[in-house]
Design a protein around this motif. Sequence first.
Motif, PDB file in Angstrom:
ATOM      1  N   ILE A 127      24.399  31.639  37.069  1.00 35.26           N
ATOM      2  CA  ILE A 127      25.648  31.248  36.421  1.00 35.26           C
ATOM      3  C   ILE A 127      26.166  29.969  37.068  1.00 35.26           C
ATOM      4  O   ILE A 127      26.364  29.919  38.287  1.00 35.26           O
ATOM      5  CB  ILE A 127      26.716  32.353  36.562  1.00 35.26           C
ATOM      6  CG1 ILE A 127      26.182  33.708  36.066  1.00 35.26           C
ATOM      7  CG2 ILE A 127      27.983  31.962  35.825  1.00 35.26           C
ATOM      8  CD1 ILE A 127      27.047  34.892  36.494  1.00 35.26           C
ATOM      9  N   LEU A 128      26.395  28.938  36.253  1.00 34.01           N
ATOM     10  CA  LEU A 128      26.958  27.684  36.756  1.00 34.01           C
ATOM     11  C   LEU A 128      28.466  27.717  36.574  1.00 34.01           C
ATOM     12  O   LEU A 128      28.963  27.910  35.463  1.00 34.01           O
ATOM     13  CB  LEU A 128      26.364  26.495  35.993  1.00 34.01           C
ATOM     14  CG  LEU A 128      26.900  25.112  36.371  1.00 34.01           C
ATOM     15  CD1 LEU A 128      26.622  24.808  37.840  1.00 34.01           C
ATOM     16  CD2 LEU A 128      26.297  24.038  35.467  1.00 34.01           C
ATOM     17  N   VAL A 129      29.184  27.553  37.678  1.00 38.07           N
ATOM     18  CA  VAL A 129      30.653  27.548  37.656  1.00 38.07           C
ATOM     19  C   VAL A 129      31.118  26.115  37.846  1.00 38.07           C
ATOM     20  O   VAL A 129      30.873  25.511  38.885  1.00 38.07           O
ATOM     21  CB  VAL A 129      31.237  28.446  38.769  1.00 38.07           C
ATOM     22  CG1 VAL A 129      32.760  28.467  38.685  1.00 38.07           C
ATOM     23  CG2 VAL A 129      30.676  29.859  38.667  1.00 38.07           C
ATOM     24  N   ASP A 130      31.797  25.565  36.849  1.00 41.22           N
ATOM     25  CA  ASP A 130      32.181  24.158  36.906  1.00 41.22           C
ATOM     26  C   ASP A 130      33.643  24.016  36.525  1.00 41.22           C
ATOM     27  O   ASP A 130      34.025  24.282  35.383  1.00 41.22           O
ATOM     28  CB  ASP A 130      31.302  23.336  35.955  1.00 41.22           C
ATOM     29  CG  ASP A 130      31.679  21.871  35.961  1.00 41.22           C
ATOM     30  OD1 ASP A 130      32.054  21.355  37.033  1.00 41.22           O
ATOM     31  OD2 ASP A 130      31.605  21.230  34.905  1.00 41.22           O
ATOM     32  N   GLY A 131      34.477  23.622  37.469  1.00 38.49           N
ATOM     33  CA  GLY A 131      35.876  23.373  37.166  1.00 38.49           C
ATOM     34  C   GLY A 131      36.813  24.413  37.764  1.00 38.49           C
ATOM     35  O   GLY A 131      36.408  25.522  38.110  1.00 38.49           O
ATOM     36  N   PHE A 132      38.068  24.035  37.860  1.00 30.50           N
ATOM     37  CA  PHE A 132      39.063  24.885  38.511  1.00 30.50           C
ATOM     38  C   PHE A 132      39.343  26.161  37.732  1.00 30.50           C
ATOM     39  O   PHE A 132      39.423  27.247  38.293  1.00 30.50           O
ATOM     40  CB  PHE A 132      40.357  24.090  38.708  1.00 30.50           C
ATOM     41  CG  PHE A 132      41.440  24.870  39.396  1.00 30.50           C
ATOM     42  CD1 PHE A 132      41.324  25.217  40.730  1.00 30.50           C
ATOM     43  CD2 PHE A 132      42.579  25.263  38.709  1.00 30.50           C
ATOM     44  CE1 PHE A 132      42.323  25.942  41.380  1.00 30.50           C
ATOM     45  CE2 PHE A 132      43.586  25.986  39.337  1.00 30.50           C
ATOM     46  CZ  PHE A 132      43.445  26.326  40.675  1.00 30.50           C
ATOM     47  N   VAL A 133      39.490  26.044  36.415  1.00 31.91           N
ATOM     48  CA  VAL A 133      39.783  27.225  35.603  1.00 31.91           C
ATOM     49  C   VAL A 133      38.590  28.181  35.630  1.00 31.91           C
ATOM     50  O   VAL A 133      38.759  29.399  35.812  1.00 31.91           O
ATOM     51  CB  VAL A 133      40.133  26.818  34.156  1.00 31.91           C
ATOM     52  CG1 VAL A 133      40.389  28.045  33.304  1.00 31.91           C
ATOM     53  CG2 VAL A 133      41.351  25.900  34.135  1.00 31.91           C
ATOM     54  N   SER A 134      37.387  27.642  35.478  1.00 33.53           N
ATOM     55  CA  SER A 134      36.188  28.479  35.567  1.00 33.53           C
ATOM     56  C   SER A 134      36.103  29.151  36.932  1.00 33.53           C
ATOM     57  O   SER A 134      35.708  30.319  37.047  1.00 33.53           O
ATOM     58  CB  SER A 134      34.936  27.637  35.322  1.00 33.53           C
ATOM     59  OG  SER A 134      34.947  27.070  34.039  1.00 33.53           O
ATOM     60  N   GLY A 135      36.458  28.411  37.974  1.00 34.76           N
ATOM     61  CA  GLY A 135      36.432  28.961  39.325  1.00 34.76           C
ATOM     62  C   GLY A 135      37.444  30.065  39.524  1.00 34.76           C
ATOM     63  O   GLY A 135      37.174  31.060  40.205  1.00 34.76           O
ATOM     64  N   ALA A 136      38.625  29.925  38.915  1.00 39.30           N
ATOM     65  CA  ALA A 136      39.646  30.978  39.025  1.00 39.30           C
ATOM     66  C   ALA A 136      39.164  32.263  38.355  1.00 39.30           C
ATOM     67  O   ALA A 136      39.346  33.363  38.886  1.00 39.30           O
ATOM     68  CB  ALA A 136      40.956  30.500  38.390  1.00 39.30           C
ATOM     69  N   ALA A 137      38.542  32.137  37.178  1.00 43.71           N
ATOM     70  CA  ALA A 137      37.988  33.315  36.505  1.00 43.71           C
ATOM     71  C   ALA A 137      36.870  33.931  37.327  1.00 43.71           C
ATOM     72  O   ALA A 137      36.758  35.161  37.432  1.00 43.71           O
ATOM     73  CB  ALA A 137      37.485  32.933  35.112  1.00 43.71           C
ATOM     74  N   ALA A 138      36.047  33.081  37.932  1.00 45.52           N
ATOM     75  CA  ALA A 138      34.966  33.588  38.788  1.00 45.52           C
ATOM     76  C   ALA A 138      35.541  34.338  39.989  1.00 45.52           C
ATOM     77  O   ALA A 138      34.964  35.341  40.433  1.00 45.52           O
ATOM     78  CB  ALA A 138      34.085  32.435  39.252  1.00 45.52           C
ATOM     79  N   LEU A 139      36.665  33.875  40.503  1.00 47.54           N
ATOM     80  CA  LEU A 139      37.291  34.535  41.646  1.00 47.54           C
ATOM     81  C   LEU A 139      37.740  35.951  41.275  1.00 47.54           C
ATOM     82  O   LEU A 139      37.578  36.891  42.065  1.00 47.54           O
ATOM     83  CB  LEU A 139      38.475  33.709  42.136  1.00 47.54           C
ATOM     84  CG  LEU A 139      39.132  34.155  43.447  1.00 47.54           C
ATOM     85  CD1 LEU A 139      38.148  34.089  44.601  1.00 47.54           C
ATOM     86  CD2 LEU A 139      40.362  33.295  43.748  1.00 47.54           C
ATOM     87  N   VAL A 140      38.283  36.103  40.067  1.00 43.25           N
ATOM     88  CA  VAL A 140      38.664  37.443  39.599  1.00 43.25           C
ATOM     89  C   VAL A 140      37.428  38.334  39.521  1.00 43.25           C
ATOM     90  O   VAL A 140      37.427  39.470  39.993  1.00 43.25           O
ATOM     91  CB  VAL A 140      39.345  37.373  38.212  1.00 43.25           C
ATOM     92  CG1 VAL A 140      39.652  38.781  37.700  1.00 43.25           C
ATOM     93  CG2 VAL A 140      40.628  36.558  38.283  1.00 43.25           C
ATOM     94  N   ALA A 141      36.362  37.800  38.916  1.00 40.76           N
ATOM     95  CA  ALA A 141      35.126  38.574  38.771  1.00 40.76           C
ATOM     96  C   ALA A 141      34.551  38.956  40.128  1.00 40.76           C
ATOM     97  O   ALA A 141      34.055  40.077  40.314  1.00 40.76           O
ATOM     98  CB  ALA A 141      34.107  37.779  37.963  1.00 40.76           C
TER      99      ALA A 141
END
Length: 238
Positions: A202-216
Amino acid sequence: MGTGASAILSRGNSCELNIIDVGMDTPESECQGPSSAAGGSPHITVTQAKVRRNSHDMTLGPALFPEERKAAEEVGAEAVRRYIAAHALENHHHKTVAESTTTTHSRLVVCIGELGIGNTTAAAALVAALTGEPAALVTGRGTGLGLDGICLKVKAIEKALAVNNKLIQSRDPSQILEAVGGLELAAMVGAYLEAGRHRMPILVDGFVSGAAALVALHRHPSLATFLSGSFTHLRAHE
């Protein structure tokens, strides 16, 4: 349709781009769906999967009801399942006997992004709620706010954190997502978790994507094995 940065990048790199409406504030009749090619570009599809029109105002209470959060997560998970199913035959031709007994899809890669209004604000609120950092520390310019705009943004986040303090203090990442997240963020969380279940890169790119990844990641820390990207320093610099 087809002239945005993500569309141009996906076309230039022979990647598929699936745009999913999980919560646009428009009637469903105005959107393409349930799934169709977009703008004459066969590599771009638009899927209609609206949970509701717009998330709730997080400065007045939870951004999502539990059933809305779950429904949005399922939208993201189903998008990953469709992607896997579409390539199942191709993967079958390349599998070895040993691989055929696993559910690994390491030859498929997903990059999960978003388009939304004000979602760097929601993302910053998520990061602050999950990490305990002050809102001012994790809030950036977004689409180019000046100092006055950033101050208003920080105040809105601080108000949302205070109004939803009970849910945030639960330390439950799902309840925090309901408190200060949004439909697109919940859909991204669902997609991350489903991709992780299938052991996909999974490629995580950007602040919003990173915030969602943090929840996951708070939901399933083992997901870290499959994530790649510059999201370790979750601060909005845009």
